[in-house]
Scaffold this motif. Sequence first.
Motif, mmCIF file in Angstrom:
data_model
loop_
_atom_site.group_PDB
_atom_site.id
_atom_site.type_symbol
_atom_site.label_atom_id
_atom_site.label_comp_id
_atom_site.label_asym_id
_atom_site.label_seq_id
_atom_site.Cartn_x
_atom_site.Cartn_y
_atom_site.Cartn_z
ATOM 1 N N ALA B 103 0.836 -1.200 0.000
ATOM 2 C CA ALA B 103 0.000 0.000 0.000
ATOM 3 C C ALA B 103 0.874 1.254 0.000
ATOM 4 C CB ALA B 103 -0.927 -0.007 1.210
ATOM 5 N N HIS B 104 1.916 1.211 0.795
ATOM 6 C CA HIS B 104 2.819 2.363 0.863
ATOM 7 C C HIS B 104 3.485 2.618 -0.491
ATOM 8 C CE1 HIS B 104 6.830 4.202 1.549
ATOM 9 N NE2 HIS B 104 6.146 4.989 2.361
ATOM 10 N N ASP B 105 3.911 1.546 -1.151
ATOM 11 C CA ASP B 105 4.639 1.699 -2.410
ATOM 12 C C ASP B 105 3.740 2.028 -3.594
ATOM 13 O OD1 ASP B 105 6.940 1.068 -1.027
ATOM 14 O OD2 ASP B 105 6.965 -1.041 -1.640
ATOM 15 N N TYR B 106 2.549 1.401 -3.619
ATOM 16 C CA TYR B 106 1.787 1.446 -4.863
ATOM 17 C C TYR B 106 0.416 2.095 -4.781
ATOM 18 C CZ TYR B 106 5.378 -1.813 -6.440
ATOM 19 O OH TYR B 106 6.567 -2.395 -6.762
ATOM 20 N N TYR B 107 -0.119 2.278 -3.591
ATOM 21 C CA TYR B 107 -1.493 2.800 -3.532
ATOM 22 C C TYR B 107 -1.651 4.163 -4.202
ATOM 23 C CZ TYR B 107 -6.248 3.413 -1.931
ATOM 24 O OH TYR B 107 -7.602 3.599 -1.888
#
Lengths: 128, 128
Positions: B103-107
């Motif tokens: 979530a941190h990388d791609y959201y």
Amino acid sequence: MAEKEPRVSIEECSYRKVLDIVSSKWTVLVMAALSGGTRRYGELRRRIADISQKMLTQTLRQLERDGLVERNAIPSVPPAVEYKLTPLGETLIPHFREMRQWAHDYYPLVERARSDYDRKHEMPATMD
Amino acid sequence: MAEKEPRVSIEECSYRKVLDIVSSKWTVLVMAALSGGTRRYGELRRRIADISQKMLTQTLRQLERDGLVERNAIPSVPPAVEYKLTPLGETLIPHFREMRQWAHDYYPLVERARSDYDRKHEMPATMD
DNA sequence: CTGTATCCGCCTGGATACTG
DNA sequence: CAGTATCCAGGCGGATACAG
């Protein structure tokens, strides 16, 4: 002095963000079917047992909107439409494999726990 | 000769098994709150913003039934009840962390894709 | 403090019929 | 072939009131 009790809210919850993307009924199944490469609509429909047209279309639209799947309509008669995972969509595949592994390793324990729990709580008062 | 089209069904889908366990609204939040150690009912209620009594109890019961959480009622007045993750429950925590990382990388990319998609599809016919 | 019980609106997903 | 449109049932989750 008193120990802090940090509050967490569901809005700022990273887990929820991911789950809201992938947890609808057919999403992972569709993505898994696309992990093998580009597939046409009818191909997906045949590969995924019991999925209805409505649900396949709806799932694909949602995945397209989230940027996980790319739709490519080929102007021909009859029409052909191809779907494939985007690079962003591909980043989820390893996680699905880990889920698969977890299920393989531990799901039997969950089933065991469930039947144990049910036996203990459903006995209709037969005790003397 | 014809290329095989292996069918997948939703019943034998490992992903579904896992998602059916963890994807209900408050499950991961409750497990995350328990990942810090044993917690009492009221403690959980305070730490998890906006969760109702009904939903907290219901989520805990389900987790208990699945063998992911252990309930320990201490006979005292007033009653105290402690909850903690079982070893089986602990095995899911690393996966939650990975979800968090994803979530941190791609959201942000997902949000971007959504607004792009919406702009392209919601324009109410203003074209000349 | 730690729950249960009830009512109820909403949304997801299935069935069916129709279309470019 | 690849969709859209409509209707509808069932379940999830929220609000509220009550209990050991």
